[in-house]
Write a protein that holds these residues in place. Structure first.
Motif, PDB file in Angstrom:
ATOM      1  N   VAL A  37       0.800  -1.219   0.000  1.00 16.22           N
ATOM      2  CA  VAL A  37       0.000   0.000   0.000  1.00 16.22           C
ATOM      3  C   VAL A  37       0.838   1.276   0.000  1.00 16.22           C
ATOM      4  CG1 VAL A  37      -1.953  -1.122   1.136  1.00 16.22           C
ATOM      5  CG2 VAL A  37      -0.243   0.069   2.539  1.00 16.22           C
ATOM      6  N   GLY A  38       2.163   1.157   0.187  1.00 20.47           N
ATOM      7  CA  GLY A  38       3.017   2.348   0.285  1.00 20.47           C
ATOM      8  C   GLY A  38       2.904   3.254  -0.929  1.00 20.47           C
ATOM      9  N   VAL A  89      -3.135   3.383 -13.166  1.00 17.56           N
ATOM     10  CA  VAL A  89      -3.332   1.956 -12.930  1.00 17.56           C
ATOM     11  C   VAL A  89      -2.319   1.552 -11.865  1.00 17.56           C
ATOM     12  CG1 VAL A  89      -3.270  -0.358 -13.898  1.00 17.56           C
ATOM     13  CG2 VAL A  89      -4.091   1.538 -15.285  1.00 17.56           C
ATOM     14  N   TYR A  90      -2.808   1.063 -10.734  1.00 20.46           N
ATOM     15  CA  TYR A  90      -1.958   0.799  -9.573  1.00 20.46           C
ATOM     16  C   TYR A  90      -1.908  -0.692  -9.278  1.00 20.46           C
ATOM     17  CZ  TYR A  90      -0.202   1.129  -4.790  1.00 20.46           C
ATOM     18  OH  TYR A  90       0.561   1.000  -3.647  1.00 20.46           O
ATOM     19  N   PHE A  91      -0.721  -1.174  -8.981  1.00 20.29           N
ATOM     20  CA  PHE A  91      -0.596  -2.557  -8.530  1.00 20.29           C
ATOM     21  C   PHE A  91       0.174  -2.618  -7.213  1.00 20.29           C
ATOM     22  CE2 PHE A  91       0.966  -6.723  -7.950  1.00 20.29           C
ATOM     23  CZ  PHE A  91       0.045  -7.563  -8.547  1.00 20.29           C
ATOM     24  N   GLY A  92      -0.454  -3.175  -6.175  1.00 25.26           N
ATOM     25  CA  GLY A  92       0.223  -3.375  -4.880  1.00 25.26           C
ATOM     26  C   GLY A  92       0.418  -4.871  -4.645  1.00 25.26           C
ATOM     27  N   ASP A  93       1.671  -5.255  -4.453  1.00 24.19           N
ATOM     28  CA  ASP A  93       1.978  -6.689  -4.302  1.00 24.19           C
ATOM     29  C   ASP A  93       1.801  -7.115  -2.846  1.00 24.19           C
ATOM     30  OD1 ASP A  93       2.747  -9.235  -4.894  1.00 24.19           O
ATOM     31  OD2 ASP A  93       4.830  -8.735  -5.394  1.00 24.19           O
ATOM     32  N   LYS A 120      -0.725  -3.107   8.153  1.00 23.67           N
ATOM     33  CA  LYS A 120      -1.866  -3.480   9.007  1.00 23.67           C
ATOM     34  C   LYS A 120      -2.807  -2.293   9.224  1.00 23.67           C
ATOM     35  CE  LYS A 120       0.700  -5.056  12.337  1.00 23.67           C
ATOM     36  NZ  LYS A 120       1.250  -5.580  13.612  1.00 23.67           N
ATOM     37  N   GLY A 121      -2.442  -1.126   8.720  1.00 23.60           N
ATOM     38  CA  GLY A 121      -3.295   0.052   8.918  1.00 23.60           C
ATOM     39  C   GLY A 121      -3.112   0.684  10.289  1.00 23.60           C
ATOM     40  N   ASN A 122      -2.011   0.344  10.954  1.00 27.66           N
ATOM     41  CA  ASN A 122      -1.757   0.817  12.322  1.00 27.66           C
ATOM     42  C   ASN A 122      -0.896   2.082  12.278  1.00 27.66           C
ATOM     43  OD1 ASN A 122      -1.215   1.033  15.025  1.00 27.66           O
ATOM     44  ND2 ASN A 122      -0.307  -0.997  15.256  1.00 27.66           N
ATOM     45  N   ILE A 166      -8.414  -5.681   3.344  1.00 26.26           N
ATOM     46  CA  ILE A 166      -7.594  -4.682   4.048  1.00 26.26           C
ATOM     47  C   ILE A 166      -7.020  -3.651   3.072  1.00 26.26           C
ATOM     48  CG2 ILE A 166      -5.437  -6.017   4.086  1.00 26.26           C
ATOM     49  CD1 ILE A 166      -5.280  -4.942   7.096  1.00 26.26           C
ATOM     50  N   PHE A 167      -6.730  -4.088   1.853  1.00 25.83           N
ATOM     51  CA  PHE A 167      -6.227  -3.164   0.835  1.00 25.83           C
ATOM     52  C   PHE A 167      -7.277  -2.094   0.525  1.00 25.83           C
ATOM     53  CE2 PHE A 167      -5.521  -2.072  -3.742  1.00 25.83           C
ATOM     54  CZ  PHE A 167      -4.269  -1.514  -3.618  1.00 25.83           C
ATOM     55  N   GLN A 168      -8.506  -2.571   0.384  1.00 26.02           N
ATOM     56  CA  GLN A 168      -9.610  -1.658   0.087  1.00 26.02           C
ATOM     57  C   GLN A 168      -9.835  -0.679   1.248  1.00 26.02           C
ATOM     58  OE1 GLN A 168     -12.776  -3.853  -1.604  1.00 26.02           O
ATOM     59  NE2 GLN A 168     -13.704  -2.030  -2.507  1.00 26.02           N
TER      60      GLN A 168
END
Lengths: 269, 269
Positions: free
Chosen positions: A12-13, A31-35, A152-154, A243-245
């Motif tokens: 997500v960075g 167009v974004y790709f997060g691995d 983790k969104g923390n 979690i990505f969303q």
């Protein structure tokens, strides 16, 4: 058909870069790709990172992008030259834009860099800074515990503060006035990092700086989008979409209406 | 033989760009031309400015530069596309870098632009800002009395304060948070302009921003200088050398040792 800007990251960075591109270049389609299935890249070997980066570029190329942005410092350090040699379109990374901004802003000439183990071990920032300005003093610190917190969104817990404090507290002994957030995940932690480093240190987000260079390079090539229609962005990830969303919504949602966003998961993992 | 960066201006204003290039890219050699005999360009017709700009480029091309920088907003507005069509090397102006920086920094979305009559009348900033970000509100103001003050070396007098106050005082009625110094002479007056505009308005110097884009574009082309030798810069002007030398020394002297500087006057006037 409007050609998009392809942005890739270990997770997500790179959304910090995407957000700045949306703000500074609202006419451009992304167009974004997060691995996210294979994050973090930081502790991996450079051979492995190059392989992953090639796979993602092969996937993104189907969208006929006009530019590829490696929005991950670790992947930039390992794979930028490799990808440049494989595609015809411009490929830009996040390291040199951050280095350039630090050189512009520092007064003491002492610049800090924090990043993943991979980025710090590669000495990519040291090289970029000294290639531009040989007199710069660079203080580097690997912060391997930051990316897992962000994924983790923390962003603002007590655990986050303590992790940042114990990782960066000792940097206050140096005369640095500028600290490069040498990982696109770190802008999520800006407030906490600012608190720990104090007002005398300007934080540099590779995200902001990279978005500006994307604009400059597309402008120089005459490839900035001219259309008046609102671009429809596309986001992909290789791991858990929930979690990505969530993070995407939290990070991009305040300022930007993402409608309609196409969520699709490729099967490259 | 190291290829220089050629910088041209209507007079001493472009020294603000030269100073930033020296600071941000200390390995690069500069060849500078200030058309001090024909300054100011602001009130001239665009045909005349294009002719002058062509003459200077023809003169500078003998130094085999790797890039031409039109470090004058008026000449950028009138002549950038013309010069681009006449030479093979990259040509960059000072308008788009300043516009990009403003878009990055503004929060209110209301951006001010001050410049010469020629620059403001051309609407070049309005177009550059709106091409990047259509929602931006632009407030423009021509300040024809600023360049003559700078060309005389009159940066901080009571006359200067009163001129700035009477030219810009009324801009305080707008919700602008960002003001583009749309003339490379204006950074000489930064302190006075800041005093008049107040802390809530960030001033954007095209000089700083242009130097960063020069770095980004040379980097992208792989043409940044690699040498370790200290570059020997060259400065030329078409008018009185004494005052040009005085201002150059005053502006560049504090930070940078210019040794040896070659002073020569071409006979293009």
């Amino acid at each position: 058909m409007q050609q998009p800007i392809a942005i890739l990251d270990s997770g997500v960075g790179g959304l910090t870069v995407a957000k700045e591109v949306m703000r500074q270049l609202p006419r451009e389609k992304i167009v974004y790709f997060g691995d996210t299935a294979r994050t973090p890249y930081g502790p991996r070997s450079s051979e492995e990172i190059i392989r992953f980066t090639r796979e993602i570029v092969d996937y993104l190329i189907q969208f006929n992008p006009k530019m590829i942005v490696i929005a991950c410092n670790t992947a930039t350090a390992a794979g930028l030259e490799d990808i440049r040699s494989r595609v015809e379109i411009p490929v830009i990374g996040v390291i040199n834009p951050g280095a350039r901004a630090a050189i512009r802003l520092t007064v003491t000439g002492c610049v800090g860099v924090i990043g993943t183990e991979g980025t710090i071990k590669s000495k990519a920032y040291d090289q970029a800074l000294k290639a531009l300005s040989p007199e710069i003093t660079v203080i580097s610190e690997a912060c391997p515990r930051f990316v897992p917190l962000v994924e983790k969104g923390n962003f603002r817990s007590r655990e986050t503060y303590e992790t940042v404090q114990s990782s960066l507290g000792h940097l206050q002994g140096y005369p640095m006035d500028t600290l490069i957030l040498g990982c696109t995940h770190y802008p999520f932690l800006t407030e906490t990092i600012s608190e720990v480093m104090g007002q005398g240190v300007t934080l540099i987000s590779s995200a902001d700086e990279t978005a500006r260079e994307i604009s400059a390079i597309l402008d120089k090539k005459g490839s900035l989008s001219q259309g008046d229609s609102i671009p429809v962005h596309q986001f992909f990830c290789s791991g858990d979409t929930r979690i990505f969303q969530l993070i995407t919504h939290q990070w991009l949602g305040k300022q930007i209406q993402l409608s309609p966003v196409v969520w699709q998961i490729p099967t490259i993992v």
